[in-house]
Each structure stands twice: as structure tokens, then as C-alpha cells.
Design an enzyme around this catalytic site. Structure first.
Site, PDB file in Angstrom:
ATOM      1  N   THR A   7       0.833  -1.202   0.000  1.00  0.00           N
ATOM      2  CA  THR A   7       0.000   0.000   0.000  1.00  0.00           C
ATOM      3  C   THR A   7       0.861   1.244   0.000  1.00  0.00           C
ATOM      4  O   THR A   7       1.970   1.238   0.537  1.00  0.00           O
ATOM      5  CB  THR A   7      -0.941   0.037   1.225  1.00  0.00           C
ATOM      6  OG1 THR A   7      -1.832   1.149   1.087  1.00  0.00           O
ATOM      7  CG2 THR A   7      -0.199   0.175   2.537  1.00  0.00           C
ATOM      8  N   ASN A   9      -0.895   3.930   1.047  1.00  0.00           N
ATOM      9  CA  ASN A   9      -1.794   4.708   1.903  1.00  0.00           C
ATOM     10  C   ASN A   9      -1.303   4.604   3.357  1.00  0.00           C
ATOM     11  O   ASN A   9      -1.373   3.533   3.977  1.00  0.00           O
ATOM     12  CB  ASN A   9      -3.211   4.141   1.729  1.00  0.00           C
ATOM     13  CG  ASN A   9      -4.245   4.890   2.523  1.00  0.00           C
ATOM     14  OD1 ASN A   9      -4.012   5.223   3.677  1.00  0.00           O
ATOM     15  ND2 ASN A   9      -5.388   5.122   1.927  1.00  0.00           N
ATOM     16  N   GLU A  40      -1.339   0.132 -11.269  1.00  0.00           N
ATOM     17  CA  GLU A  40      -2.596   0.424 -11.967  1.00  0.00           C
ATOM     18  C   GLU A  40      -3.656  -0.591 -11.543  1.00  0.00           C
ATOM     19  O   GLU A  40      -3.486  -1.801 -11.722  1.00  0.00           O
ATOM     20  CB  GLU A  40      -2.378   0.351 -13.480  1.00  0.00           C
ATOM     21  CG  GLU A  40      -3.485   1.081 -14.228  1.00  0.00           C
ATOM     22  CD  GLU A  40      -3.590   0.637 -15.684  1.00  0.00           C
ATOM     23  OE1 GLU A  40      -4.721   0.597 -16.199  1.00  0.00           O
ATOM     24  OE2 GLU A  40      -2.538   0.306 -16.260  1.00  0.00           O
ATOM     25  N   ASP A  69      -7.733  -3.833  -0.850  1.00  0.00           N
ATOM     26  CA  ASP A  69      -8.465  -2.918  -1.720  1.00  0.00           C
ATOM     27  C   ASP A  69      -9.781  -2.645  -1.030  1.00  0.00           C
ATOM     28  O   ASP A  69     -10.449  -3.564  -0.547  1.00  0.00           O
ATOM     29  CB  ASP A  69      -8.682  -3.486  -3.123  1.00  0.00           C
ATOM     30  CG  ASP A  69      -9.050  -2.363  -4.086  1.00  0.00           C
ATOM     31  OD1 ASP A  69      -8.224  -1.435  -4.264  1.00  0.00           O
ATOM     32  OD2 ASP A  69     -10.162  -2.359  -4.635  1.00  0.00           O
ATOM     33  N   ASP A 153     -13.865   9.199   5.937  1.00  0.00           N
ATOM     34  CA  ASP A 153     -14.168   9.143   7.373  1.00  0.00           C
ATOM     35  C   ASP A 153     -14.929  10.374   7.897  1.00  0.00           C
ATOM     36  O   ASP A 153     -15.811  10.221   8.744  1.00  0.00           O
ATOM     37  CB  ASP A 153     -12.879   8.941   8.189  1.00  0.00           C
ATOM     38  CG  ASP A 153     -12.348   7.521   8.105  1.00  0.00           C
ATOM     39  OD1 ASP A 153     -13.093   6.623   7.661  1.00  0.00           O
ATOM     40  OD2 ASP A 153     -11.180   7.305   8.479  1.00  0.00           O
TER      41      ASP A 153
END
Ligand code: ITT
Length: 193
Positions: A7, A9, A40, A69, A153
Site C-alpha cells: 500500500t 496509503n 494500476e 483494496d 471518514d
């Protein structure tokens, strides 16, 4: 055992590291490895995209990998933003751009704006693939509230609460979230391997 978490993130990485804290598994994110690869995500489901991330990163390092995901599915928008959650307003948009787009699309529609977060977690080591899912149900609100968390959030209130996830403490979100559910299930299955 070391697991690479595929990730970029930082919010996700922090949550998953906390889930594996105090276990024999060490989670190392792409950020920790100094790898800013842009994978991608051309799949049409959370499951396909999670495996695309896991396999891409496994092929680089040849070490066991985790991937997530995830996204938001809003009933009145026929499940959108869904797999497009990260880039709903535009490619490379901000979380705030996405939140404002959702508010704009929902504001004329009757309440409640029911929605759910979904996470698909995957483990892949080149041989074994394990996949688990988690969901968090709730509703969207038409203003952004709170400072914690990331993504949608600030505009999502889980069922049974009156505050947005951005108004939750980190540990509280990590007890009830879609990602907490999918990765706690994955963790159990990993220890059965
Ligand atoms: P990686 O692919 O590098 O893991 P990403 O942010 O692009 O990071 P996804 O493709 O899975 O991840 O898209 C997930 C998006 O869904 C994320 O950017 C948020 O907009 C939203 N999302 C997922 N989990 C969320 C959460 O716990 N809270 C708020 N929004 C969330």
C-alpha cells in the site's frame, strides 16, 4: 515472519500495523521500503484489485505480501464510488474533493443516505493466496466532521453511533472498521497456514 504490505496509503498502513502489533509478524509498508510504485488498479472488483496489488509487489520482492483494496458503497448511488473510491472526483484528487463530490450528489436525495465501507484483504506468497472481507455499515452526512482517519471518514457515521469516524479515536476505529474485520480474519487464517 516479515510481510510486505502493498500500500501507498499511510492511514491503511498504520491501521494494519496496529492489528499485527504484538504478534510474530512484522508489517513493512512500501513507504518503509522507499518504494513509491504506482500500481494500476484495472480490476472491476475489490477482490481483483487487491490481488493485482499483492501480485505486483510479490513479483518485485519475491517475499510474502499483504494487500487491501477497499472503498465506499452508497446505496442511493447504486454502489458508487465503489472501486473508484480513491479517485472518484478525478485522478490524483484529494480526500476533500471526493467528500465534496459525494455531498453534492446526495444532498437533494432523502435521508438516510445508507452506505457501507468494504475491505478485501489478501495474503499472497507466490503459492498460497488467502482472501478475507470486512464491511462497516452506516450513513453519509452532508458536512465534514472530525480530524482523524482518512478518506471518507469525515462524512461517514457507523450504525449505532452519532459521530463520524473522523471523530473516533484511532483505537476505536481499529476495533470496528471494515479493515479491522478483514485483517483480523486474515491474521487468524495466517496462523493456521
Ligand atoms: P493503496 O491502493 O496504495 O492501498 P489507496 O488509498 O489508493 O491506497 P484503494 O485503491 O483501496 O487504496 O482505495 C481506497 C479508497 O477508499 C481510499 O483512498 C479512501 O478514499 C476510501 N477508503 C477506504 N478505506 C477507508 C477508510 O477506512 N476510511 C475512509 N475512506 C476509506
Amino acid at each position: 515472519m516479515k510481510l510486505i504490505f502493498a500500500t501507498q496509503n499511510i492511514g491503511k498502513a498504520k491501521e494494519v500495523k496496529a492489528i499485527f502489533a504484538n504478534t510474530s509478524i512484522e508489517i513493512v509498508s512500501l513507504y518503509d521500503l522507499g518504494n513509491n510504485i504506482d500500481i494500476e488498479e484495472h480490476g472491476s472488483t475489490f477482490s481483483e484489485n487487491a490481488f493485482i496489488k499483492a501480485k505486483t509487489v510479490y513479483d518485485i520482492y519475491r517475499e510474502p505480501v499483504l494487500a487491501d483494496d477497499s472503498g465506499l458503497s452508497i446505496d442511493q448511488l447504486d454502489g458508487r464510488p465503489g472501486v473508484y473510491s480513491a479517485r472518484y472526483a478525478a485522478e490524483n484528487c484529494t480526500y476533500e474533493d471526493n467528500n465534496l463530490k459525494v455531498i453534492n450528489e446526495l444532498k437533494e436525495l432523502p435521508e438516510p443516505h445508507k452506505a457501507k465501507f468494504i475491505s478485501c484483504a489478501v495474503f499472497y506468497d507466490g503459492k498460497n493466496k488467502i482472501e478475507t472481507f470486512g464491511e462497516l455499515h452506516g450513513r453519509m452526512i452532508m458536512e465534514q466532521r472530525g480530524k482523524n482517519g482518512f478518506g471518507y471518514d469525515p462524512i461517514f457515521i457507523p450504525d449505532g453511533y452519532e459521530k463520524t469516524i473522523s471523530e473516533f479515536e484511532f483505537e476505536e476505529k481499529n476495533r470496528i472498521s471494515h479493515r479491522a474485520m478483514s485483517f483480523n480474519l486474515l491474521k487468524e487464517k495466517l496462523f493456521d497456514l
